[in-house]
Design a protein around this motif. Structure first.
Motif, PDB file in Angstrom:
ATOM      1  N   ASN A 176       7.648   5.809  -5.163  1.00 33.91           N
ATOM      2  CA  ASN A 176       6.672   6.828  -4.791  1.00 33.91           C
ATOM      3  C   ASN A 176       6.095   6.465  -3.429  1.00 33.91           C
ATOM      4  N   LEU A 177       6.382   7.298  -2.426  1.00 32.15           N
ATOM      5  CA  LEU A 177       5.916   7.029  -1.062  1.00 32.15           C
ATOM      6  C   LEU A 177       4.702   7.866  -0.678  1.00 32.15           C
ATOM      7  N   ALA A 178       4.163   8.663  -1.589  1.00 31.60           N
ATOM      8  CA  ALA A 178       2.937   9.393  -1.277  1.00 31.60           C
ATOM      9  C   ALA A 178       1.825   8.385  -1.006  1.00 31.60           C
ATOM     10  N   PRO A 179       0.887   8.654  -0.077  1.00 35.81           N
ATOM     11  CA  PRO A 179       0.645   9.914   0.619  1.00 35.81           C
ATOM     12  C   PRO A 179       1.299  10.016   1.996  1.00 35.81           C
ATOM     13  N   ARG A 180       2.422   9.376   2.210  1.00 34.74           N
ATOM     14  CA  ARG A 180       3.104   9.539   3.490  1.00 34.74           C
ATOM     15  C   ARG A 180       3.479  10.998   3.709  1.00 34.74           C
ATOM     16  N   ARG A 181       3.662  11.341   4.963  1.00 39.33           N
ATOM     17  CA  ARG A 181       4.086  12.695   5.320  1.00 39.33           C
ATOM     18  C   ARG A 181       5.469  12.636   5.926  1.00 39.33           C
TER      19      ARG A 181
ATOM     20  N   LEU B  99      16.047  19.143   1.273  1.00 41.75           N
ATOM     21  CA  LEU B  99      15.162  18.059   1.708  1.00 41.75           C
ATOM     22  C   LEU B  99      13.843  18.083   0.960  1.00 41.75           C
ATOM     23  N   ARG B 100      13.276  19.262   0.753  1.00 40.36           N
ATOM     24  CA  ARG B 100      12.021  19.331  -0.005  1.00 40.36           C
ATOM     25  C   ARG B 100      12.213  18.803  -1.423  1.00 40.36           C
ATOM     26  N   ASP B 101      13.296  19.204  -2.062  1.00 41.37           N
ATOM     27  CA  ASP B 101      13.541  18.741  -3.427  1.00 41.37           C
ATOM     28  C   ASP B 101      13.759  17.231  -3.463  1.00 41.37           C
ATOM     29  N   PHE B 102      14.473  16.703  -2.469  1.00 43.01           N
ATOM     30  CA  PHE B 102      14.725  15.261  -2.446  1.00 43.01           C
ATOM     31  C   PHE B 102      13.437  14.478  -2.230  1.00 43.01           C
TER      32      PHE B 102
ATOM     33  N   PRO C 109       0.832  -1.207   0.000  1.00 38.73           N
ATOM     34  CA  PRO C 109       0.000   0.000   0.000  1.00 38.73           C
ATOM     35  C   PRO C 109       0.863   1.251   0.000  1.00 38.73           C
ATOM     36  N   GLY C 110       0.520   2.175  -0.892  1.00 36.79           N
ATOM     37  CA  GLY C 110       1.186   3.468  -0.913  1.00 36.79           C
ATOM     38  C   GLY C 110       2.537   3.469  -1.587  1.00 36.79           C
TER      39      GLY C 110
ATOM     40  N   GLY D 215       8.203  11.466  -4.530  1.00 39.48           N
ATOM     41  CA  GLY D 215       6.901  11.999  -4.910  1.00 39.48           C
ATOM     42  C   GLY D 215       6.096  12.524  -3.730  1.00 39.48           C
ATOM     43  N   VAL D 216       6.779  12.925  -2.660  1.00 44.79           N
ATOM     44  CA  VAL D 216       6.109  13.415  -1.442  1.00 44.79           C
ATOM     45  C   VAL D 216       6.281  14.917  -1.353  1.00 44.79           C
ATOM     46  N   LYS D 217       5.174  15.638  -1.421  1.00 49.59           N
ATOM     47  CA  LYS D 217       5.208  17.089  -1.265  1.00 49.59           C
ATOM     48  C   LYS D 217       4.600  17.538   0.060  1.00 49.59           C
ATOM     49  N   ASP D 218       4.009  16.593   0.793  1.00 53.92           N
ATOM     50  CA  ASP D 218       3.442  16.903   2.108  1.00 53.92           C
ATOM     51  C   ASP D 218       4.558  16.818   3.142  1.00 53.92           C
TER      52      ASP D 218
END
Length: 229
Positions: A143-148, A175-178, A76-77, A184-187
């Motif tokens: 892709n680890l979204a929707p993890r925060r 860190l945000r860019d990584f 999942p995720g 694929g996590v922007k949260d």
């Protein structure tokens, strides 16, 4: 006038003092094979490329996308996992030792709902220990979204938006860019305690009240995030 010396020595070994102007000897004339390629290009012929030589032990066909313990894409995720069979790819003792370090880090990351990172700012960016962790979990890409991701930081000065040193903040931007580019996590939530050096540096003692306010705001934001989970 400087002395001009012609030599066949490599450029890494200058034959004279720096006061001399030094030029390399002319290159050898092109080989017959190279002239043949030039003539074929001028004549409009298609370039001749040697047939690829199969590497020993290389298996043909499309890559197998199974991951750590089976197919990570089925978890999942976790999506867009493009790595080949990583565990099976570790064949030599050195590769197996490296995988033994990497596998638990990846499993821990995949199993988490929220990834909490504590990081001081060192020389405008992340410390070496955090960079080493990033370099380990960079492969495979997934892709680890929707993890925060939540990052709690301590900065000696103030790098908040609008401050003179805001352009020097290569910690949060890295860190945000990584997280966005690799997972694929922007949260991502940052809890920044600014001006920490005001506690110990007499030259920054006048900023102690601003530090206390920043620290209290970070604690309040952490409590709000905790209530969300």
């Amino acid at each position: 006038m400087p002395t001009v010396i012609r030599t066949r020595r490599p450029l890494e070994e200058p034959p004279c003092p720096p006061c001399c102007t030094w030029i390399p000897a002319p290159a050898a004339p092109p080989s017959a094979a190279r002239w043949g390629r030039v003539r074929r290009v001028l004549a409009g012929e298609a370039p001749r490329r040697p047939a690829p030589v199969p590497r020993p032990g290389r298996r043909p066909g499309p890559p197998d996308h199974r991951g750590l313990d089976g197919d990570l894409r089925q978890r999942p995720g976790v999506r867009d996992h493009r790595a080949p069979r990583l565990k099976e790819a570790a064949r030599t003792p050195a590769q197996k030792a490296a995988w033994a370090v990497l596998e638990p880090l990846l499993e821990e990351l995949v199993a988490a709902d929220v990834v909490l990172i504590a990081s001081p700012m060192y020389n405008y960016t992340v410390p070496a220990s955090l960079k080493a962790w990033i370099d380990q979990v960079t492969f495979p890409r997934m892709n680890l979204a929707p993890r925060r991701f939540v990052v709690a930081t301590a900065r000696g000065g103030s790098y908040a938006p609008g401050t003179p040193k805001a352009p020097f903040d290569h910690q949060e931007t890295l860190l945000r860019d990584f997280f966005a580019g690799h997972y694929g996590v922007k949260d991502v939530a940052f809890l920044n305690a600014e001006l920490v050096n005001s506690r110990v540096d007499p030259a920054l003692a006048g900023f102690r009240a601003a530090h206390d306010e920043s620290y209290a705001a970070a604690l309040r934001a952490a409590a709000e995030l905790a209530r969300d989970y």
